[in-house]
Design an enzyme around this catalytic site. Structure first.
Site, PDB file in Angstrom:
ATOM      1  N   GLU A  89       0.848  -1.184   0.000  1.00  0.00           N
ATOM      2  CA  GLU A  89       0.000   0.000   0.000  1.00  0.00           C
ATOM      3  C   GLU A  89       0.890   1.243   0.000  1.00  0.00           C
ATOM      4  OE1 GLU A  89      -2.526   2.602  -0.435  1.00  0.00           O
ATOM      5  OE2 GLU A  89      -3.393   0.585  -0.259  1.00  0.00           O
ATOM      6  N   ASP A 116       4.989   1.091  -4.783  1.00  0.00           N
ATOM      7  CA  ASP A 116       4.432   0.380  -5.922  1.00  0.00           C
ATOM      8  C   ASP A 116       4.672  -1.113  -5.729  1.00  0.00           C
ATOM      9  OD1 ASP A 116       4.082  -0.748  -8.548  1.00  0.00           O
ATOM     10  OD2 ASP A 116       4.417   1.229  -9.413  1.00  0.00           O
ATOM     11  N   ASP A 138      -7.274   1.488  -7.728  1.00  0.00           N
ATOM     12  CA  ASP A 138      -7.661   2.779  -8.305  1.00  0.00           C
ATOM     13  C   ASP A 138      -8.264   2.547  -9.685  1.00  0.00           C
ATOM     14  OD1 ASP A 138      -6.870   4.343  -6.172  1.00  0.00           O
ATOM     15  OD2 ASP A 138      -4.843   4.616  -6.916  1.00  0.00           O
ATOM     16  N   LYS A 142     -11.868   7.701 -16.167  1.00  0.00           N
ATOM     17  CA  LYS A 142     -11.880   8.483 -17.401  1.00  0.00           C
ATOM     18  C   LYS A 142     -11.077   7.770 -18.491  1.00  0.00           C
ATOM     19  CE  LYS A 142     -12.325  12.897 -14.957  1.00  0.00           C
ATOM     20  NZ  LYS A 142     -11.711  14.221 -14.678  1.00  0.00           N
TER      21      LYS A 142
END
Length: 231
Positions: A89, A116, A138, A142
């Site tokens: 995390e 990461d 996440d 878009k």
């Protein structure tokens, strides 16, 4: 918290948002400063780390990528004390919450990585992980952002390399386009067998699932979709 410092021009595209928010409490900051270093996975050379060596028990190893506030990670670790859990995390508040849960519950079967997940995965030995959770990553809803989604062909190749034969993978999202895209990519890889036999298998939370605060917020555009795979 990483022992490797990749050349920025070769660093993979970032798949997660912010890594910090509100200031931590004094207690949380102390946990990050004093407790986290001792629990951080010693990432080093590619494919050199046997994660079983990180734990006292020689049981299975579970990897959770993006554990958010840590509720799922901590509860799963409590339920299975003979399993070693590695939680990734990058968000410091989530890491502080996980450290709080580890301390309050006296857990000795959890190791952590505040960065990461991909450098950590690269360091793990072939076929060394028995289960992986990727819950509500996440979503980048878009169109122009979707290249940042974690479930990409290169990521799945790296994940498949570290999974043991018969390993389980669970992916969940509450964004319809991500559910469709992720399923397509898992199946296109060829090494992940989707376990669903009927609609309820992907519409209904699995029996062993631990609900999280993020999940309860219902921020996506659909009800949660649960994709379970076997290697």
């Amino acid at each position: 918290m990483t022992s490797r410092t990749p050349d920025p021009q070769f660093r993979p595209i970032r798949t997660f948002g912010r890594t910090g928010g509100r200031a931590l409490s004094v207690r949380q900051q102390a946990l990050v400063d004093d407790m986290l270093p001792g629990l951080t996975v010693p990432v080093g050379a590619d494919a050199a780390l046997d994660p079983h060596a990180l734990f006292a028990n020689a049981g299975p190893v579970c990897l959770e990528i993006g554990f958010g506030g840590g509720e799922h990670l901590i509860e799963q670790a409590q339920r299975a004390p003979g399993t070693g859990f590695i939680g990734c995390e990058p968000f410091i508040e989530g890491m502080a919450k996980a450290l709080t849960g580890i301390k309050e519950n006296g857990l000795t079967n959890v190791r952590l990585w505040m960065d990461d997940a991909r450098p950590l995965m690269a360091s793990l030995a072939d076929h060394s992980v028995d289960q992986a959770f990727i819950l509500f990553p996440d979503p980048w809803p878009k169109k122009k952002q979707q290249k940042r989604r974690l479930i990409q062909p290169d990521f799945l190749a790296a994940l498949h390399r570290i999974l043991a034969p018969g390993a389980r993978v669970r992916f969940a999202t509450d964004v319809a386009s991500y559910a469709d895209e992720a399923l397509t990519r898992f199946l296109a890889h060829g090494g992940f067998a989707w376990q669903a036999e009927r609609a309820d298998d992907w519409r209904t939370p699995p029996e062993d699932h631990v609900p999280t605060r993020y999940e309860a917020k219902r921020l996506g555009d659909c009800e949660p979709v649960w994709l379970d795979f076997r290697v």
